[in-house]
Design a protein around this motif. Structure first.
Motif, short mmCIF file in Angstrom:
data_model
loop_
_atom_site.label_atom_id
_atom_site.label_comp_id
_atom_site.label_asym_id
_atom_site.label_seq_id
_atom_site.Cartn_x
_atom_site.Cartn_y
_atom_site.Cartn_z
N GLY A 195 5.18 -7.56 -15.90
CA GLY A 195 4.45 -8.72 -16.41
C GLY A 195 3.89 -8.56 -17.81
N LEU A 196 4.43 -7.59 -18.57
CA LEU A 196 3.87 -7.31 -19.90
C LEU A 196 3.82 -8.57 -20.78
N GLU A 197 4.85 -9.41 -20.64
CA GLU A 197 4.91 -10.61 -21.48
C GLU A 197 3.77 -11.59 -21.18
N LEU A 198 3.20 -11.48 -19.99
CA LEU A 198 2.05 -12.36 -19.66
C LEU A 198 0.89 -12.14 -20.63
N LEU A 199 0.77 -10.90 -21.11
CA LEU A 199 -0.38 -10.57 -21.97
C LEU A 199 -0.36 -11.36 -23.28
N ALA A 200 0.81 -11.87 -23.63
CA ALA A 200 0.90 -12.69 -24.84
C ALA A 200 0.17 -14.02 -24.67
N HIS A 201 -0.15 -14.36 -23.44
CA HIS A 201 -0.80 -15.65 -23.15
C HIS A 201 -2.22 -15.49 -22.63
N THR A 202 -2.78 -14.31 -22.82
CA THR A 202 -4.15 -14.06 -22.37
C THR A 202 -5.13 -14.30 -23.50
N HIS A 203 -6.39 -14.44 -23.11
CA HIS A 203 -7.45 -14.55 -24.11
C HIS A 203 -8.55 -13.57 -23.79
N THR A 204 -9.02 -12.84 -24.78
CA THR A 204 -10.01 -11.80 -24.57
C THR A 204 -11.26 -12.01 -25.42
N CYS A 205 -11.09 -12.48 -26.64
CA CYS A 205 -12.19 -12.54 -27.62
C CYS A 205 -13.41 -13.32 -27.12
N TYR A 206 -14.57 -12.65 -27.14
CA TYR A 206 -15.81 -13.30 -26.72
C TYR A 206 -16.18 -14.47 -27.61
N VAL A 209 -8.90 -17.72 -32.01
CA VAL A 209 -7.46 -17.52 -31.95
C VAL A 209 -6.92 -17.65 -33.36
N PRO A 210 -6.40 -16.60 -33.98
CA PRO A 210 -6.30 -15.24 -33.45
C PRO A 210 -7.67 -14.61 -33.18
N PRO A 211 -7.70 -13.62 -32.28
CA PRO A 211 -8.97 -12.98 -31.91
C PRO A 211 -9.73 -12.42 -33.11
N CYS A 212 -11.07 -12.43 -32.99
CA CYS A 212 -11.92 -12.02 -34.12
C CYS A 212 -11.76 -10.55 -34.48
N GLY A 213 -11.43 -9.74 -33.47
CA GLY A 213 -11.25 -8.32 -33.72
C GLY A 213 -12.55 -7.56 -33.87
N GLU A 214 -13.68 -8.24 -33.81
CA GLU A 214 -14.98 -7.61 -34.05
C GLU A 214 -15.85 -7.49 -32.81
N CYS A 215 -15.68 -8.41 -31.85
CA CYS A 215 -16.57 -8.39 -30.68
C CYS A 215 -16.18 -7.23 -29.76
N PRO A 225 2.32 -2.18 -28.53
CA PRO A 225 1.73 -3.25 -29.35
C PRO A 225 1.25 -4.39 -28.46
N ASP A 226 0.19 -5.05 -28.88
CA ASP A 226 -0.39 -6.15 -28.09
C ASP A 226 0.53 -7.38 -28.19
N PRO A 227 1.10 -7.83 -27.05
CA PRO A 227 2.01 -8.99 -27.08
C PRO A 227 1.36 -10.25 -27.64
N LEU A 228 0.04 -10.36 -27.50
CA LEU A 228 -0.65 -11.53 -28.06
C LEU A 228 -0.60 -11.52 -29.58
N LEU A 229 -0.88 -10.36 -30.16
CA LEU A 229 -0.85 -10.26 -31.62
C LEU A 229 0.58 -10.43 -32.12
N GLU A 230 1.54 -9.94 -31.33
CA GLU A 230 2.96 -10.13 -31.71
C GLU A 230 3.30 -11.62 -31.71
N ARG A 279 0.70 -11.24 -35.80
CA ARG A 279 -0.34 -10.42 -36.42
C ARG A 279 0.03 -8.94 -36.46
N VAL A 280 1.19 -8.58 -35.94
CA VAL A 280 1.62 -7.18 -36.07
C VAL A 280 3.04 -7.13 -36.62
#
Lengths: 227, 227
Positions: free
Chosen positions: A180-191, A195-201, A217-222, A226-227
């Protein structure tokens, strides 16, 4: 494990951990139901991510429950207007993203829905390893809650926590192994709901460290170029 | 009992049992906070009763938390449009007024507020004696929940349940001894939200039996000129 039913309810916040739990559950149960909670969080984009994940996995039903009480109680960073970084609450020493009892409320509501569905298996991505000071993510809390739900609803709930004792890097490896690695491209983490994530929180930092440690590499950033 | 703090949070639904708990708590703590829950219940007049009781007792703050998730999950008699009498749910055998996990949710939210206030004492009117089939009112459930809240918020909560093992008649005698009998004139019990009470639903029947057994006329019916 043979006694489990055909159905499972997965708590799906739209983040990396719930995506991993969702893929893990979909590989083990025939019918997956997902539940997300709208408590006025600023990072509302995570609710869209939760719905996307549910659709990608092909769940029977994805439900979003409004939890207005948490928003009313909040006065905290997740629902307030201040930027979230890594400060802790001066009084409690807990991260300023802590809503007291949030996971207890979410799991109890998920259990109430599971009860109505006739489902006794619940899956949640809580993790003791890097629990960031959230006491409601620990194994001892989940064990106590499991007893409480069984007693309070007279129903044989089992709360599955596949990520409880693994690191973020191991969690990334787990979802890769589960296909399910490709699922991570559709996740959201940033507090901060960026989008793109702030990278600071603290959530962004924890996520980045996990991918770094896993050497993937993070599939979301890909996906976002962003990578 | 000497170790208790000055503050207490009382769950106040506006019914007879919460009025008794409220008087009991006000006699034992210096500062009383009350909390009620708006979950779309049809008997909304009970929310007005809860506010009246809080005012009569002179609480520091009365808070009404919206619990939209329960309304969303419901599809049950308390929030639906059917008359409530005494039928049980065919599948569960529980009364059709049962919202799975309702008291667990309420107590967890009350604990979250207490945590924010810096208060570790909670009082609730749950009662095992005539619990009408509600498993979340039993002592074993409350004990398990207490453990869960302590672990989940890392906070030394104590849940006081002065009515746990007494009958409705003894509960009426208790509030009389505590000097609060007149409070009962401002309570609401009827599941159908009727004023004067319908006298037909299970809650009305239980209340009438209690006053009959206690040999005391119901102050609510006296106030409404019904006796």
């Amino acid at each position: 494990m043979n006694e489990r039913g055909k159905q499972v309810v997965v708590l799906c916040s739209g983040g990396q951990d719930s995506a991993t739990c969702l893929r893990w559950a979909a590989n083990r149960w025939e019918q997956v139901y997902t539940i997300a909670f709208d408590y006025g969080q600023r990072h509302r984009v995570e609710l869209e991510a939760a719905a996307s994940l549910a659709k990608l996995v092909g769940v029977v039903e994805h439900r979003v429950l409004p939890v207005s009480a948490l928003a009313a109680l909040a006065g905290n960073a997740l629902t307030g207007s201040d930027m979230v970084r890594t400060e802790t609450n001066a009084r409690s020493g807990l991260p300023n993203t802590f809503v007291p009892g949030r996971n207890l409320i979410f799991l109890t509501l998920a259990a109430a829905w599971a009860y109505q569905l006739g489902t006794s298996d619940l899956v949640t991505g809580v993790c003791q390893t890097d629990y960031s000071g959230y006491p409601d993510c620990r194994e001892s809390t989940i064990a106590a809650l499991s007893q409480t739900l069984q007693a309070g609803m007279e129903y044989p709930f089992t709360i599955h926590t596949p990520l409880m004792h693994i690191t973020k890097a191991q969690s990334i490896e787990l979802i890769r192994q589960e296909g399910g690695l490709e699922l991570l491209a559709h996740t959201h983490t940033c507090y901060n709901g960026a989008v793109p994530p702030c990278g600071e929180c603290s959530a962004c930092i924890l996520r980045a460290r996990g991918f770094s440690a896993a050497g993937i590499p993070d599939p979301l950033l890909e996906r976002l170029g962003r990578v």
